[in-house]
Enzyme design. Structure first.
Site, short mmCIF file in Angstrom:
data_model
loop_
_atom_site.label_atom_id
_atom_site.label_comp_id
_atom_site.label_asym_id
_atom_site.label_seq_id
_atom_site.Cartn_x
_atom_site.Cartn_y
_atom_site.Cartn_z
N ASP A 1 34.33 48.86 42.38
CA ASP A 1 33.19 48.33 41.87
C ASP A 1 32.78 47.00 42.51
O ASP A 1 31.50 46.59 42.62
CB ASP A 1 33.60 47.99 40.38
CG ASP A 1 33.62 49.53 39.61
OD1 ASP A 1 32.60 50.14 39.48
OD2 ASP A 1 34.81 49.92 39.00
N ASP B 1 27.33 44.95 39.80
CA ASP B 1 27.49 46.39 39.79
C ASP B 1 27.83 46.56 38.09
O ASP B 1 28.83 46.50 38.00
CB ASP B 1 28.62 47.11 40.76
CG ASP B 1 28.54 48.59 40.34
OD1 ASP B 1 27.28 49.20 40.08
OD2 ASP B 1 29.73 49.05 40.45
N GLU C 1 22.18 46.33 40.28
CA GLU C 1 22.01 47.76 40.61
C GLU C 1 20.78 48.03 39.54
O GLU C 1 21.17 48.01 38.37
CB GLU C 1 23.22 48.54 40.51
CG GLU C 1 22.67 49.98 41.06
CD GLU C 1 24.08 50.65 41.12
OE1 GLU C 1 24.69 50.91 42.19
OE2 GLU C 1 24.49 51.22 40.07
#
Length: 173
Positions: free
Chosen positions: A139, A8, A67
């Site tokens: 996160d 991420d 991502e």
């Protein structure tokens, strides 16, 4: 058996999560955050690259799931996110990892059941799916959710590939 590192990306905090997939069974291997506390962007990018490289060296994953960039309201934030994402991808590619990208809404839809899920919902579902005793940091939970999403789609691709090469597949009705 496949080991996946989920990333991420962020210019200040980059989450990572490592899971092992064996068929439909997922095993948690580790997670955390790479925090960059310096102000200048080149040093932050260097720290992200070094951190992701170290994680890859330690866990020896088979692939990376990361991502995709989304359109932020602030163009400067989007550029910084893109740079952080870029160095994470390069860290993976430099160690010969295939890299797979997933949109944030798809990750939330896959893990929680709705693309509009909030961070707490993602944390809760990651904790539940991986049978963790506590919720990971936000996160890190996002990174684990990205890895879980890859496992979900990887299983679908494996089933599709098996059907294509299976000589009996055409005879099944």
């Amino acid at each position: 058996m496949t080991i996946i590192v989920g990333i991420d990306p962020g210019s200040r905090v980059t989450g990572y999560g490592i899971i092992r997939q064996q068929g439909r069974h997922l095993t948690y291997l580790g997670s955390g955050c790479i925090r960059t506390v310096v102000d200048d962007m080149p040093t932050r990018l260097k720290l992200i690259y070094a951190g992701v490289s170290e994680i890859i060296t330690q866990f020896r994953p088979d692939c990376m799931a990361i991502e995709q960039v989304f359109m932020a309201k602030n163009p400067d934030s989007a550029l910084k996110l893109g740079q952080a994402r870029g160095v994470a991808i390069v860290a993976g590619v430099n160690q010969d990892l295939p890299v797979f990208e997933y949109a944030a809404r798809l990750v939330k839809q896959t893990v929680v059941g709705t693309g509009a899920a909030d961070k707490k919902q993602v944390q809760h579902m990651v904790r539940s799916l991986l049978k963790l005793s506590a919720s990971p940091q936000a996160d890190a939970a996002d990174a684990l959710a990205i890895a879980i999403t890859h496992c979900h789609f990887n299983q679908s691709l494996l089933r599709t590939s098996a059907a294509k090469v299976n000589p009996l597949a055409g005879r099944l009705r």
